[in-house]
Design an enzyme around this catalytic site. Structure first.
Site, mmCIF file in Angstrom:
data_model
loop_
_atom_site.group_PDB
_atom_site.id
_atom_site.type_symbol
_atom_site.label_atom_id
_atom_site.label_comp_id
_atom_site.label_asym_id
_atom_site.label_seq_id
_atom_site.Cartn_x
_atom_site.Cartn_y
_atom_site.Cartn_z
ATOM 1 N N SER A 150 -5.341 0.071 -2.368
ATOM 2 C CA SER A 150 -4.804 1.446 -2.352
ATOM 3 C C SER A 150 -4.926 2.119 -0.980
ATOM 4 C CB SER A 150 -5.461 2.304 -3.444
ATOM 5 O OG SER A 150 -5.184 1.767 -4.720
ATOM 6 N N ASN A 205 0.838 -7.100 2.913
ATOM 7 C CA ASN A 205 1.031 -8.120 1.885
ATOM 8 C C ASN A 205 2.116 -7.610 0.945
ATOM 9 O OD1 ASN A 205 0.933 -9.955 -0.176
ATOM 10 N ND2 ASN A 205 -1.137 -9.422 -0.877
ATOM 11 N N TRP A 206 3.297 -8.157 1.104
ATOM 12 C CA TRP A 206 4.423 -7.687 0.282
ATOM 13 C C TRP A 206 4.378 -8.210 -1.144
ATOM 14 C CZ3 TRP A 206 9.180 -8.455 4.079
ATOM 15 C CH2 TRP A 206 9.113 -7.471 5.082
ATOM 16 N N LYS A 207 3.501 -9.169 -1.421
ATOM 17 C CA LYS A 207 3.449 -9.811 -2.742
ATOM 18 C C LYS A 207 4.852 -10.321 -3.091
ATOM 19 C CE LYS A 207 -0.562 -7.002 -3.605
ATOM 20 N NZ LYS A 207 -1.437 -6.327 -4.539
ATOM 21 N N HIS A 216 -6.409 -14.628 -2.703
ATOM 22 C CA HIS A 216 -6.135 -13.258 -3.158
ATOM 23 C C HIS A 216 -6.494 -13.144 -4.645
ATOM 24 C CE1 HIS A 216 -4.015 -9.605 -4.246
ATOM 25 N NE2 HIS A 216 -4.033 -9.292 -2.970
ATOM 26 N N GLU A 248 -11.386 -6.792 -0.880
ATOM 27 C CA GLU A 248 -10.440 -6.130 -1.772
ATOM 28 C C GLU A 248 -11.056 -6.012 -3.169
ATOM 29 O OE1 GLU A 248 -6.135 -6.423 -0.166
ATOM 30 O OE2 GLU A 248 -6.482 -8.023 -1.596
ATOM 31 N N GLY A 277 -1.003 -3.470 0.342
ATOM 32 C CA GLY A 277 -0.006 -3.945 -0.608
ATOM 33 C C GLY A 277 1.129 -2.941 -0.767
ATOM 34 N N GLY A 278 1.066 -2.140 -1.803
ATOM 35 C CA GLY A 278 2.158 -1.225 -2.154
ATOM 36 C C GLY A 278 2.662 -0.383 -0.984
ATOM 37 N N GLU A 315 -5.073 -11.854 -7.055
ATOM 38 C CA GLU A 315 -3.963 -12.150 -7.974
ATOM 39 C C GLU A 315 -3.807 -13.660 -8.155
ATOM 40 O OE1 GLU A 315 -1.094 -9.630 -6.039
ATOM 41 O OE2 GLU A 315 -2.242 -7.898 -6.703
ATOM 42 N N GLY A 364 -3.749 -1.624 -6.275
ATOM 43 C CA GLY A 364 -2.585 -1.126 -7.015
ATOM 44 C C GLY A 364 -2.883 0.003 -7.976
#
Ligand code: 13P
Length: 254
Positions: free
Chosen positions: A215, A11-13, A97, A169, A236-237, A99, A175
Site C-alpha cells: 500500500s 510490480n504490475w502483477k 512474492h 512486504e 503494486g497498485g 502471491e 493491496g
C-alpha cells in the site's frame, strides 16, 4: 549517507497489455529521466517485457521480471528461465512474492533455488519476505522474517548478499490500502539487516538494499523512504498509474 542507492520498483502483477505498457513508459520516462539519487525499475508481466524494454531505452530505468524458474531450460511447460529473462533485457527479478507463495504454492526452498538461479543468470533478485495477518497477530512476525531471510539466501555467497535486494512486504498490507507504519517498516528492515549481518557479516549487510512494500502511494512514499534502513519501495497498485508512480519516484529525490 549510507551509500545505498534507493530503488523504486513497480510490480504490475497481472496488469497491462503491451500497448498500455508502452503508453505508461512514455509518460514515466519524461518525469523519471535518469537522476543519480535513485534507481527506477519496472516489472511488467512477461508478455510486456519487450515493449517496456524498448520504451525505456536510454532512460536509465531498469527492467525486471516478476518470477523465474530455477532450471535453465527443459520440459517445464509454462515456465521461464533466468537466461531467457536476461536475454529480454531484465536486470532484476522478483523472487518469492507472497502471491506466488499463497496462490501458487511456492515454498521457501523453491524461493532459495530461484534466488540462486537469478544470480547465475546475472539478474539481481528482489527477494520478497513478509508475515501474514495471522502470523502477525500471534506474535510470529520476527520468526517468519528470520526464516524467509535466512532460508531465502541459503544458496548465496556473502558477496552476492551484499548486492541483493530484499523487499519487506507484510501480507496484510498488500493491496489493502492499510500500509505498515513507517516505524514498523523501519523496525523490520533493521531486523532484516541484522539477520544478514549475523549470517554474512556487517559490511555485507551494510550494502544490502531493503525495500518496503504494501500500500505504498505518492502520499506516503517519502515517509518510508525517510527511514534509516528503508532503501526504497516495491509498489503494486499505485505503480499502475504513471503520474502516481512518477510522484513516488520523485519522493526519493528529497
Ligand atoms: P500494493 O502496493 O498494491 O499494496 O502491492 C504491493 C506488492 O505486492 C508489491 O509487490
Amino acid at each position: 549517507m549510507n551509500g545505498r542507492r534507493p530503488l523504486l520498483a513497480a510490480n504490475w502483477k497481472m496488469n497491462k497489455t503491451r500497448a498500455q505498457a508502452r503508453n505508461f513508459v512514455e509518460i514515466v520516462r519524461q518525469v523519471v529521466s535518469p537522476f543519480p539519487q535513485a534507481e527506477t525499475c519496472i516489472c511488467p508481466p512477461f508478455t510486456a517485457l519487450g515493449a517496456v524494454n524498448e520504451g525505456i531505452r536510454g532512460s536509465g530505468i531498469a527492467l525486471g521480471a516478476q518470477d523465474l524458474y530455477w532450471e535453465k531450460e527443459g520440459a517445464y511447460t509454462g515456465e521461464i528461465s533466468g537466461p531467457m529473462l536476461a536475454e529480454c533485457g531484465c536486470e532484476y527479478v522478483l523472487v518469492g512474492h507472497s502471491e506466488r507463495r499463497q496462490l501458487f504454492g511456492e515454498t521457501i526452498a523453491d524461493t532459495a533455488r530461484k534466488t540462486r538461479a537469478a544470480w547465475d543468470a546475472g539478474l539481481v533478485p528482489i527477494l520478497c519476505v513478509g508475515e501474514s495477518f495471522e502470523q502477525r497477530r500471534s506474535g510470529e512476525t520476527e520468526r517468519v522474517i528470520e526464516t524467509h531471510v535466512l532460508e531465502g539466501t541459503a544458496k548465496l555467497s556473502a558477496g552476492e548478499v551484499g548486492k541483493l535486494v530484499i523487499a519487506y512486504e507484510p501480507i496484510w498490507a498488500i493491496g489493502t490500502g492499510l500500509p505498515a507504519t513507517s516505524e514498523e517498516a523501519q523496525r523490520i528492515s533493521a531486523l532484516i539487516r541484522g539477520l544478514a549481518g549475523g549470517r554474512f557479516g556487517d559490511p555485507v549487510a551494510a550494502g544490502l538494499r531493503i525495500l518496503y512494500g504494501g500500500s505504498v502511494k505518492a502520499a506516503n512514499a517519502a515517509e518510508f523512504l525517510g527511514q534509516a534502513d528503508v532503501d526504497g519501495a516495491l509498489v503494486g497498485g499505485a505503480s499502475l498509474d504513471p503520474t502516481e508512480f512518477s510522484k513516488i519516484v520523485a519522493a526519493a529525490k528529497v
